[in-house]
Design a protein around this motif. Sequence first.
Motif, mmCIF file in Angstrom:
data_model
loop_
_atom_site.group_PDB
_atom_site.id
_atom_site.type_symbol
_atom_site.label_atom_id
_atom_site.label_comp_id
_atom_site.label_asym_id
_atom_site.label_seq_id
_atom_site.Cartn_x
_atom_site.Cartn_y
_atom_site.Cartn_z
ATOM 1 N N ALA A 879 -7.612 10.901 30.466
ATOM 2 C CA ALA A 879 -6.171 10.600 30.447
ATOM 3 C C ALA A 879 -5.954 9.099 30.282
ATOM 4 N N ALA A 880 -6.733 8.292 31.015
ATOM 5 C CA ALA A 880 -6.610 6.842 30.891
ATOM 6 C C ALA A 880 -7.027 6.387 29.499
ATOM 7 N N ALA A 881 -8.039 7.048 28.920
ATOM 8 C CA ALA A 881 -8.471 6.694 27.571
ATOM 9 C C ALA A 881 -7.373 7.008 26.557
ATOM 10 N N ALA A 882 -6.698 8.147 26.744
ATOM 11 C CA ALA A 882 -5.604 8.497 25.831
ATOM 12 C C ALA A 882 -4.466 7.490 25.945
ATOM 13 N N ALA A 883 -4.159 7.058 27.173
ATOM 14 C CA ALA A 883 -3.108 6.056 27.356
ATOM 15 C C ALA A 883 -3.504 4.736 26.695
ATOM 16 N N ALA A 884 -4.778 4.371 26.827
ATOM 17 C CA ALA A 884 -5.254 3.133 26.196
ATOM 18 C C ALA A 884 -5.186 3.243 24.683
ATOM 19 N N ARG A 885 -5.514 4.440 24.171
ATOM 20 C CA ARG A 885 -5.445 4.631 22.719
ATOM 21 C C ARG A 885 -4.006 4.492 22.236
ATOM 22 N N GLY A 886 -3.043 5.017 22.995
ATOM 23 C CA GLY A 886 -1.639 4.865 22.624
ATOM 24 C C GLY A 886 -1.193 3.416 22.659
ATOM 25 N N ALA A 887 -1.636 2.673 23.684
ATOM 26 C CA ALA A 887 -1.286 1.250 23.764
ATOM 27 C C ALA A 887 -1.896 0.477 22.606
ATOM 28 N N TYR A 888 -3.093 0.877 22.217
ATOM 29 C CA TYR A 888 -3.761 0.228 21.072
ATOM 30 C C TYR A 888 -2.970 0.470 19.787
ATOM 31 N N ARG A 889 -2.515 1.708 19.599
ATOM 32 C CA ARG A 889 -1.719 2.017 18.408
ATOM 33 C C ARG A 889 -0.407 1.219 18.413
ATOM 34 N N ASP A 890 0.214 1.075 19.571
ATOM 35 C CA ASP A 890 1.453 0.297 19.654
ATOM 36 C C ASP A 890 1.197 -1.157 19.280
ATOM 37 N N MET A 891 0.087 -1.709 19.754
ATOM 38 C CA MET A 891 -0.241 -3.093 19.422
ATOM 39 C C MET A 891 -0.445 -3.249 17.911
ATOM 40 N N LEU A 892 -1.193 -2.304 17.314
ATOM 41 C CA LEU A 892 -1.417 -2.378 15.873
ATOM 42 C C LEU A 892 -0.102 -2.256 15.109
ATOM 43 N N ALA A 893 0.766 -1.367 15.569
ATOM 44 C CA ALA A 893 2.053 -1.178 14.898
ATOM 45 C C ALA A 893 2.880 -2.452 14.944
ATOM 46 N N SER A 894 2.807 -3.179 16.074
ATOM 47 C CA SER A 894 3.563 -4.434 16.164
ATOM 48 C C SER A 894 3.057 -5.470 15.177
ATOM 49 N N LEU A 895 1.808 -5.303 14.713
ATOM 50 C CA LEU A 895 1.236 -6.222 13.727
ATOM 51 C C LEU A 895 1.389 -5.703 12.300
ATOM 52 N N GLY A 896 2.013 -4.535 12.146
ATOM 53 C CA GLY A 896 2.159 -3.962 10.814
ATOM 54 C C GLY A 896 0.905 -3.274 10.330
ATOM 55 N N VAL A 897 0.056 -2.799 11.262
ATOM 56 C CA VAL A 897 -1.211 -2.159 10.921
ATOM 57 C C VAL A 897 -1.184 -0.742 11.453
ATOM 58 N N GLN A 898 -1.682 0.194 10.663
ATOM 59 C CA GLN A 898 -1.673 1.605 11.050
ATOM 60 C C GLN A 898 -3.078 2.037 11.395
ATOM 61 N N ALA A 899 -3.287 2.651 12.552
ATOM 62 C CA ALA A 899 -4.603 3.113 12.988
ATOM 63 C C ALA A 899 -4.853 4.523 12.492
#
Length: 909
Positions: A879-899
């Motif tokens: 569950a924590a890994a899934a939350a971290a993966r979501g936070a990672y995707r949000d960070m990439l999205a803020s940079l204009g990058v798609q995971a």
Amino acid sequence: MLAHLRAAFEPVVAGIRTRWRDADQALADLEDRLTGPAMLVLDDMHCVDRQPAVDVVRLLVRYQPRLLRIAIGSRTMPEVDVPRRQLTGSVLQLDGNFLRFRTWEVDELFRNCHGVCLRADEVGALTRRTEGWAAGLQLFHLATERLPPSGRVALLNGSGSAGPLTRAYLVSHVLDRISEDWRDFLVRTSVLDDLTAARCDALLGTGDAAGCLRNLERAGLFTAVDEGLVYRYHEVLRAHLLEELVSRYGTETANDLHRRAGELLRGDGALGGAVRSYCRARAWDEVRSVLAIGGASLAADRGSWMDLLPASIRDDDPWVLLAFARRLLADGVLDRAEEIYRQAMTRFSATGGSADAAEELRRLQAWREPGVGVVSDWVHLARAALVNPREHLRVVAPASGWHALALGLAQLVTGAVIDAATTLGGVADSRALPRTAEAAALLGRAMALTLVASTESDTARDQAVTAAKMLDAPVLVRLADGLQALAGEDTRAAKHLIGECEQAGDPWGAALLRLFVALAQLGGADEPGALLNAETADRNLRQLRAPALAAWAAAAAGLYAVRDGRPYPQERLAEVERSAGLVGPLPYALAILAVASTTAKRAEAQRLRGLACELAGRCGAEAWVSRVAARLPGAPPAGPDAARRPQGGATTELASPDPARPPLRIRCLGAFALEVGGRPTTVDGVRPRHRALLRLLCLHADRTLHRESLLEWFWSGREPERAQHSLQVAVSDLRRLLEPESARGAWTLLRRDGDGYRLALAPGDECDVRLLDGELAAGHVALRRRDTAGAIRHLGEAIRRYAGDLLPDDGPAEWVVAERDRLREDVAWACDQLAALRAAAGDHADAARLAREGLRHDRCRDGLWLRLIESLHADGNPAAAAAARGAYRDMLASLGVQAGPDHTVSHRR
């Protein structure tokens, strides 16, 4: 594939199933049954042509069992998920550059393994001919082991391949595995140096060359120059193909193909390749025509185009002579280069290239005879840095362009290595200077950073090596390779490079490499011949009229003599001390150490050692000088009462603190605090600008800050005289604050140092930034040496010492922002490295904690996100890994990058 894999694992993995139905079952078995580390080696993966077998390997790599390592050998990139593994830092890819033998490795191979002592020129020729290919070197040995030396030389100088063994190997392992049509394509297109689809179609009169080239590339038969566009054969393979061309089609047809290749290359503007093709076709009239039309362009190319020319053309054409002189210059053979330049000038017509040749000859003479002619020329400026660098610093600072390169060299020679790294880094980043300046600046910067064991030194050396090779300047390549070898404590490689320089006739390269070796060995173990090498470097550098560099070598020779217990004349030692003092603080520190080791009075010896460490500290090289001092007779033992100053992870023995000198304790991380003599310093009554100056001096404690920089930061825009007066008032104000009871002129804390000011540190003083940098440097050294325990210790201490952002109350002030960002990035790097080490040890909980800590400092660091996700999974927290993966995707999205679904990223259009 599954049956063979099971058979390989059965002897070492107890309890596996008798049969694996599919890859999932194999993975489950290995995950459950592996009790210790294991490595699976899959060689010749390019031979696997069935998709189900490839799928098995792909699954093994994608869901790699925890205790299993996989090594894949393949001529082509296997169809497994290598990019994702590279992104997470869990794969190491070794390409041809990693596997290629360098010249010194070829020498060592033949000397130690085959018992054959090749001459330096034979080693160089063999390395070039085989391109360091291991199989080619072995085939050459087998072909020549029963031949006399003359036969070995004849084989190296011949135009054919390395004998029948090579032909047999290439036929059975390479050519017999492809169709006859592809083999014929290889043979006929071997007349081209660089192959493109258009050239091959024009040469052969076909229209399908592009597909053929792609298929041959997949078969691993090319060295791709520009992937998908330009291809090149391996030199050994091409030599065999050219032989086969003649045997298949006869000399006349082969010459006709060479001539047609020359016409194609000439039409494409590839004049060097055209000359080579015409020479192979013995079309001398066409060669003279190309030289007459494109001589100036060819003269700028120091490549192999001139090597096939007959003496009647080579020794008479001015453009060939000019190109040859430039090649000799790039190889460091200055005497011969000057001679050829003169020959070229006598053969140029009045409207030819005599002006270029004359200007290059003048610069060459200016380098060989310093002090002659104008002093504004860049050659004179750079050369002056090797004669009188301290005077040179006063002349050119502040500087830009060529003046900046000269300034950086002067700083390096004086020992101001931190300043030199900064100046030369700026030169390398400049777009105003040619690639020659870039390569020289990168090499100088790599030297400076290596000397202080900077965390950036590995990258700096790699950049220097790459820049020198791109420039195709052997004199710089040998120096960069030597520096790289010595950083890895490989003195044998450096000594071989010295032999290469001497064989080539490059006295500067040999002398500088000897100096590198002398300095590198000072802090290491005793090696035979170290004193002789340093004395030879001293003598050679004086002969080359580089007295400043000779002073370094002389100081090293004095230290070796003292270390070896050899008698060293006091008058000679006094001369060494005097010469080094005229050069700069770092060579002077080395000379003082030699004097301290011959001084009978213990107190005086201790004072001199303390002075040497203080001088080295100003240059940022205290850790290195401390290691040198520890190797000398009479050095005080390290103990609980010894005065120490951590720098770069090393312990420095210093003189006892002056009881009249109040100790300092500086804190810049998280908040600013300053204690003098154990009492907090109150700055409430000090002007804001003066308080900021104090914080700047504390940030750069024990480093001299140039007056011009201080004026630019705090009093920019004021008239020079008023700004200078304001600086003096501020310094006076701070001195009264720090040492209120000291008489005027007796200041010990805030000192004038040349054209700048320095907050002096002494034994017992503490500065949190310096301590943090020291732990980071020590951690980097431990990683480079694969000292896992040391790396964990130093990196963990560095992370612990980072109490917060640097001087947060100073906000976006220009003088603090870059340092704040640097420290934040360095600590994030330390978290990344330590997390990887903890994960490798199986402590995924701590690895996840460290990854989160690093992301607090740098949320855009991909490696930390991926480490966090993988460690949370491995620690049983999906569950924590899934939350971290979501936070990672949000960070990439803020940079204009798609995971992607497996964490890989792609940029949006």
